[in-house]
Motif scaffolding. Structure first.
Motif, short mmCIF file in Angstrom:
data_model
loop_
_atom_site.label_atom_id
_atom_site.label_comp_id
_atom_site.label_asym_id
_atom_site.label_seq_id
_atom_site.Cartn_x
_atom_site.Cartn_y
_atom_site.Cartn_z
N SER A 44 -101.45 -73.29 89.11
CA SER A 44 -102.33 -72.36 88.41
C SER A 44 -103.73 -72.96 88.20
CB SER A 44 -101.72 -71.94 87.07
OG SER A 44 -101.67 -73.03 86.17
N ASN A 63 -103.67 -66.94 86.05
CA ASN A 63 -103.44 -67.99 87.05
C ASN A 63 -101.98 -68.41 87.09
OD1 ASN A 63 -106.20 -67.99 87.65
ND2 ASN A 63 -106.64 -69.54 86.11
N ILE A 64 -101.34 -68.49 85.92
CA ILE A 64 -99.90 -68.78 85.85
C ILE A 64 -99.13 -67.68 86.57
CG2 ILE A 64 -97.89 -68.89 84.31
CD1 ILE A 64 -99.35 -71.44 84.10
#
Length: 335
Positions: A44, A63-64
Motif C-alpha cells: 500500500s 491504498n490498503i
C-alpha cells in the motif's frame, strides 16, 4: 486446492498432524500474521507513493484496499494475471487516471520482479546443496519467466519507440483476424499511451521514487519470507536462524502459472524444508505456513473486494435513479 491437499495428505495420519498443530506456540503465529500485515502495508505504501508522484491523491485506507484487491485477484487467476487489471479498475472507480494507475502498478510490479529475482539468486548460491534436480528445474523456469516479465515491464516503462512498435504489431494482428473498429481502438490506445509516456517521463525525473519503492519492496518480501521462520519457531525448533530460513524460502520462485501457484508452493515447501522440519511435522508446518501467507489473506481480501463491489453497485444504482429523476423532471417541465 482440494487435489493438492489430497495428494499431500492421503498417506498421512491426519489426527496426529492436527495433534501436533495443537501444540504450536501461538506467540510466533501472531508474529507471522503481523509479518503478513507488514507485507500488505508495504504494498500500500508503494502504491500510494507512486500515485502521489504522479499527482494523484489517495488515502491510506484506499491504498490498503488496492493492495488487498490486487492480492485477491492475483491469487485466484492463472499466473497472477488478474491482480493489476482489477486494481486499475477499482482505481478508475475512484477517479484515478488509467494512465497513472497503470504506470504506478507497472513500477510496483517491476520492483517486485527485481526483489524476488535477486533474493532467489542469493538463495540458490547459499542453499545449492539442499536443492535436488526437480527444485533446480522449477527454480530455472521461475527465474526465466520472471526475468522475461521484468524485461517487458522495463520496455513498457522506459522505451517509448519499442513500445510503439509493439502496439503497431498488435494492431496488425487485430486487422488480420478482422477485429471490428481496429482504427478506433488504435486511436484510443495511442491517446492513453501519450498520457502514459508523459507520466513515465515524470517518474524518470524522480528516480528517488523508484529507489524508495525497491527498498520498501525488499522489506515487504523479507517480512513475507520470514513467515516460514516464525512457523518454524512455533514448533519449538531453533537450530536454524532467521536469515537461513528466509534464504531457503526465497528460493521458491514459482514458474508454474496456476492460480496462487497452488500445488507448486505446497509441494515446494515440503521438498525444500524436509531437512529443516522433523518428518512428523513437515505437513503441519506447510499447512500453517500456507494458511498464514496465502489462504488467510485471500479470505480477508475477498471480504474487502466483495464489500467494495457492493458499495460501487449501490452507488451506480443511486446515480441511475438520480439521472432518471432528473430526466423525468425535465420532461415534466417541457410538458
Amino acid at each position: 486446492i482440494i487435489l493438492t491437499f489430497y495428494i499431500i495428505l492421503k498417506d498421512q495420519n491426519i489426527g496426529e498432524m492436527f495433534q501436533i498443530l495443537g501444540t504450536v506456540k501461538l506467540q510466533y503465529i501472531l508474529i507471522a500474521v503481523l509479518c503478513m500485515c507488514i507485507y500488505v502495508l508495504g504494498e500500500s505504501i508503494n502504491i500510494g507513493r507512486t500515485l502521489k508522484a504522479l499527482n494523484e491523491k489517495t488515502t491510506f485506507f484506499q491504498n490498503i484496499k488496492y493492495a488487498l484487491i490486487g492480492f485477491f485477484f492475483s491469487g485466484i487467476t492463472p499466473a497472477a494475471s488478474g491482480g493489476q487489471p482489477m486494481q486499475i479498475y477499482y482505481m478508475y472507480k475512484d477517479k484515478i487516471s488509467v494512465a497513472n494507475s497503470t504506470l504506478s502498478l507497472l513500477i510496483n510490479l517491476s520492483s517486485m520482479q527485481v526483489v524476488t529475482i535477486s533474493l532467489a539468486l542469493i538463495s540458490v548460491v547459499v542453499n545449492h546443496s539442499i536443492m535436488n534436480t526437480a527444485l533446480i528445474c522449477f527454480f530455472v523456469i521461475g527465474i526465466l519467466l520472471n526475468a522475461s516479465a521484468l524485461t517487458l515491464l522495463i520496455i513498457a516503462i522506459f522505451h517509448k519507440k519499442l513500445l510503439q512498435k509493439l502496439i503497431n504489431f498488435v494492431v496488425k494482428i487485430m486487422k488480420k483476424i478482422k477485429i471490428k473498429n481496429v482504427d478506433k481502438k488504435q486511436e484510443k490506445i495511442e491517446n492513453e499511451l501519450n498520457k502514459y509516456q508523459a507520466s513515465s517521463d515524470y517518474i524518470k525525473e524522480h528516480k528517488l521514487v523508484m529507489l524508495k519503492t525497491i527498498f520498501t519492496t525488499y522489506i515487504q518480501f523479507l517480512a513475507y519470507y520470514s513467515v516460514s521462520y516464525w512457523v518454524y519457531r512455533s514448533f519449538g525448533l531453533n537450530e536454524y536462524n532467521i536469515l537461513k530460513i528466509i534464504s531457503i524460502q526465497s528460493g521458491t520462485v514459482s514458474g508454474i502459472p496456476s492460480p496462487g501457484a497452488v500445488g507448486v508452493t505446497e509441494g515446494g515447501f515440503i521438498e525444500i524444508f524436509k531437512t529443516v522440519f522433523p518428518k512428523n511435522s513437515i505437513n503441519g508446518a506447510m499447512i500453517l505456513n500456507r494458511g498464514i501467507n496465502f489462504y488467510l489473506l485471500i479470505v480477508i481480501s475477498a471480504v474487502i473486494t466483495m464489500t467494495n463491489a457492493i458499495k460501487f453497485q449501490k452507488m451506480e444504482e443511486k446515480n441511475t435513479e438520480n439521472n432518471e429523476e432528473i430526466s423525468w423532471k425535465k420532461q415534466k417541465n417541457n410538458i
